[in-house]
Motif scaffolding. Sequence first.
Motif, PDB file in Angstrom:
ATOM      1  N   ALA A 198       0.799  -1.220   0.000  1.00 25.82           N
ATOM      2  CA  ALA A 198       0.000   0.000   0.000  1.00 25.82           C
ATOM      3  C   ALA A 198       0.842   1.285   0.000  1.00 25.82           C
ATOM      4  O   ALA A 198       0.594   2.181  -0.776  1.00 25.82           O
ATOM      5  N   LYS A 199       1.847   1.375   0.854  1.00 23.83           N
ATOM      6  CA  LYS A 199       2.543   2.654   1.005  1.00 23.83           C
ATOM      7  C   LYS A 199       4.036   2.588   0.723  1.00 23.83           C
ATOM      8  O   LYS A 199       4.761   3.521   1.009  1.00 23.83           O
ATOM      9  N   PHE A 258       8.916  -5.206   6.805  1.00 22.24           N
ATOM     10  CA  PHE A 258       7.879  -4.875   7.781  1.00 22.24           C
ATOM     11  C   PHE A 258       8.414  -4.838   9.207  1.00 22.24           C
ATOM     12  O   PHE A 258       7.902  -4.086  10.033  1.00 22.24           O
ATOM     13  N   GLU A 259       9.443  -5.610   9.501  1.00 17.78           N
ATOM     14  CA  GLU A 259      10.071  -5.540  10.834  1.00 17.78           C
ATOM     15  C   GLU A 259      10.767  -4.200  11.022  1.00 17.78           C
ATOM     16  O   GLU A 259      10.725  -3.620  12.095  1.00 17.78           O
ATOM     17  N   LYS A 260      11.414  -3.707   9.963  1.00 17.55           N
ATOM     18  CA  LYS A 260      12.057  -2.397  10.046  1.00 17.55           C
ATOM     19  C   LYS A 260      11.020  -1.288  10.259  1.00 17.55           C
ATOM     20  O   LYS A 260      11.281  -0.338  10.992  1.00 17.55           O
ATOM     21  N   LEU A 261       9.882  -1.409   9.590  1.00 16.93           N
ATOM     22  CA  LEU A 261       8.832  -0.394   9.767  1.00 16.93           C
ATOM     23  C   LEU A 261       8.285  -0.388  11.189  1.00 16.93           C
ATOM     24  O   LEU A 261       7.982   0.658  11.737  1.00 16.93           O
ATOM     25  N   LYS A 262       8.161  -1.570  11.790  1.00 15.33           N
ATOM     26  CA  LYS A 262       7.681  -1.660  13.171  1.00 15.33           C
ATOM     27  C   LYS A 262       8.653  -1.008  14.133  1.00 15.33           C
ATOM     28  O   LYS A 262       8.260  -0.420  15.131  1.00 15.33           O
TER      29      LYS A 262
END
Length: 104
Positions: free
Chosen positions: A65-66, A98-102
């Motif tokens: 999505a982003k 996604f782990e980095k974004l968290k």
Amino acid sequence: MKIQINTDKNIEGHQRLEKYFSEELEKGLARFEDKITRIEVHFGDENGEKFSLNDKKCVLEVRTAKLQPITVTEHAETLEKAFNGALSKIKKSLTTTFEKLKAH
């Protein structure tokens, strides 16, 4: 999650091939389902009718999505092996992303 499967002129892209690989993607990437908007799969046979080791190619492009699209490529002697290698790589990439974004 929309899945689009493309093949080059050297690979027959019939219904069974599309159904099988679509189901494998849905199972393999189920935990990312809410984050993925589209997946494009590109299969190719780089040497056509000539025999060569690792001439089958699978490129997976995952759009979220982003974020920018994430793309991986795998070469192998069969489409299935190339696909499974690419699927393994994309799982690792998505997990890392996604782990980095968290963390932020």
